[in-house]
Design a protein around this motif. Sequence first.
Motif, PDB file in Angstrom:
ATOM      1  N   GLN A 113       0.742  -1.161   0.005  1.00 36.44           N
ATOM      2  CA  GLN A 113      -0.020  -0.028   0.228  1.00 36.44           C
ATOM      3  C   GLN A 113       0.778   1.484   0.021  1.00 36.44           C
ATOM      4  O   GLN A 113       0.547   2.136  -0.599  1.00 36.44           O
ATOM      5  CB  GLN A 113      -0.846   0.061   1.243  1.00 36.44           C
ATOM      6  CG  GLN A 113      -2.203  -1.062   1.057  1.00 36.44           C
ATOM      7  CD  GLN A 113      -3.211  -0.734   2.364  1.00 36.44           C
ATOM      8  OE1 GLN A 113      -3.829   0.135   2.091  1.00 36.44           O
ATOM      9  NE2 GLN A 113      -3.240  -1.764   3.185  1.00 36.44           N
ATOM     10  N   LYS A 121       0.683   3.829  -3.162  1.00 36.43           N
ATOM     11  CA  LYS A 121       0.332   5.179  -2.693  1.00 36.43           C
ATOM     12  C   LYS A 121       1.449   6.256  -3.358  1.00 36.43           C
ATOM     13  O   LYS A 121       1.047   7.213  -3.982  1.00 36.43           O
ATOM     14  CB  LYS A 121       0.002   5.416  -1.045  1.00 36.43           C
ATOM     15  CG  LYS A 121      -1.148   5.061  -0.614  1.00 36.43           C
ATOM     16  CD  LYS A 121      -1.133   4.998   0.721  1.00 36.43           C
ATOM     17  CE  LYS A 121      -2.618   4.422   1.268  1.00 36.43           C
ATOM     18  NZ  LYS A 121      -2.682   4.523   2.988  1.00 36.43           N
ATOM     19  N   ILE A 181      -4.967  -0.546  -4.948  1.00 34.40           N
ATOM     20  CA  ILE A 181      -4.942   0.007  -3.725  1.00 34.40           C
ATOM     21  C   ILE A 181      -6.323  -0.292  -2.698  1.00 34.40           C
ATOM     22  O   ILE A 181      -6.347  -0.550  -1.713  1.00 34.40           O
ATOM     23  CB  ILE A 181      -4.828   1.425  -3.452  1.00 34.40           C
ATOM     24  CG1 ILE A 181      -3.420   2.041  -4.116  1.00 34.40           C
ATOM     25  CG2 ILE A 181      -5.013   2.354  -2.329  1.00 34.40           C
ATOM     26  CD1 ILE A 181      -3.038   3.315  -4.365  1.00 34.40           C
ATOM     27  N   LEU A 205      -6.203  -3.851  -1.707  1.00 37.86           N
ATOM     28  CA  LEU A 205      -5.420  -4.087  -0.467  1.00 37.86           C
ATOM     29  C   LEU A 205      -6.043  -3.419   0.701  1.00 37.86           C
ATOM     30  O   LEU A 205      -5.909  -4.139   1.817  1.00 37.86           O
ATOM     31  CB  LEU A 205      -4.154  -3.319  -0.743  1.00 37.86           C
ATOM     32  CG  LEU A 205      -3.164  -4.048  -1.603  1.00 37.86           C
ATOM     33  CD1 LEU A 205      -2.081  -3.294  -2.064  1.00 37.86           C
ATOM     34  CD2 LEU A 205      -2.619  -5.249  -1.389  1.00 37.86           C
ATOM     35  N   ALA A 206      -6.723  -2.237   0.716  1.00 39.46           N
ATOM     36  CA  ALA A 206      -7.435  -1.777   1.754  1.00 39.46           C
ATOM     37  C   ALA A 206      -8.299  -2.506   2.322  1.00 39.46           C
ATOM     38  O   ALA A 206      -8.647  -2.231   3.538  1.00 39.46           O
ATOM     39  CB  ALA A 206      -7.721  -0.169   1.311  1.00 39.46           C
TER      40      ALA A 206
END
Length: 268
Positions: A44, A48, A133, A136-137
Amino acid sequence: MVAGQRAAAMATVMAATAAERAVLEEEFRWLLHDEVHAVLRQLQDILKEASLRFTLPGSGTEGPTKQENFILGSCGTDQVKGVLTLQGDALSQADVNLKMPRNNQLLHFAFREDKQWKLQQIQDARNHVSQAIYLLANRDESYQFRTGAEVLKLMDAVMLQLTRARNRLTTPATLTLPEIAASGLTLHALQSNSTKNFRPAGGAVLHSPGAMFEWGAQRLEVSHVHKVECVIPWLNDALVFFTVSLQLCQQLKDKISVFSSYWSYRPF
């Protein structure tokens, strides 16, 4: 007596096997509960950073998107020189000099002011990163992975998005000749006595000189093909982040899969 020794040896082997199995199971539980989440956090953070490379400079309340100028160049030849202006994910201006190979006539081209060349591959890559993302979040620290198969499925999904993002930047779609002609984006020659124009294709130009195509009532022929390139640093940074992330995903998959070699059945 011999039979007794064999039975004792077999019991020792079975005990050792059971002990080894217990150790492996404990290591596997630690992998699922601790190391997997550590890798997800790392992924992550990297993605990002990659997404920041796609943040349009000057966007938002600060006003119009900042313009960036890049020098065009071609390997081993000076037939094409120029400067492109990138505004976010669109080419907004261009100034190109083309030296004709037969008579060395120098032609000067510029974008039409009412046209822009939208680089859809940048938008697509940004969307794929955002999707990775998001995946994964959805598996934060509170989530407990129960099987290795669950981890492998997540890694496959993330890797698919990252691979698509990388491919969109490294191998953008090539337009057909009629699509190029109909795109409306033309670099017009500034000389009043010239009727030539210049149509960028985006990505690798696969159309060879002599290729014929029809557009409306006209039958056109490709007379020359020139390939020029420019380096956009923040796109190169994004590609590096994609590569590192894909390597991390594969390493985690390998760690999960290696446990299958210790059991005759799939423990995950």
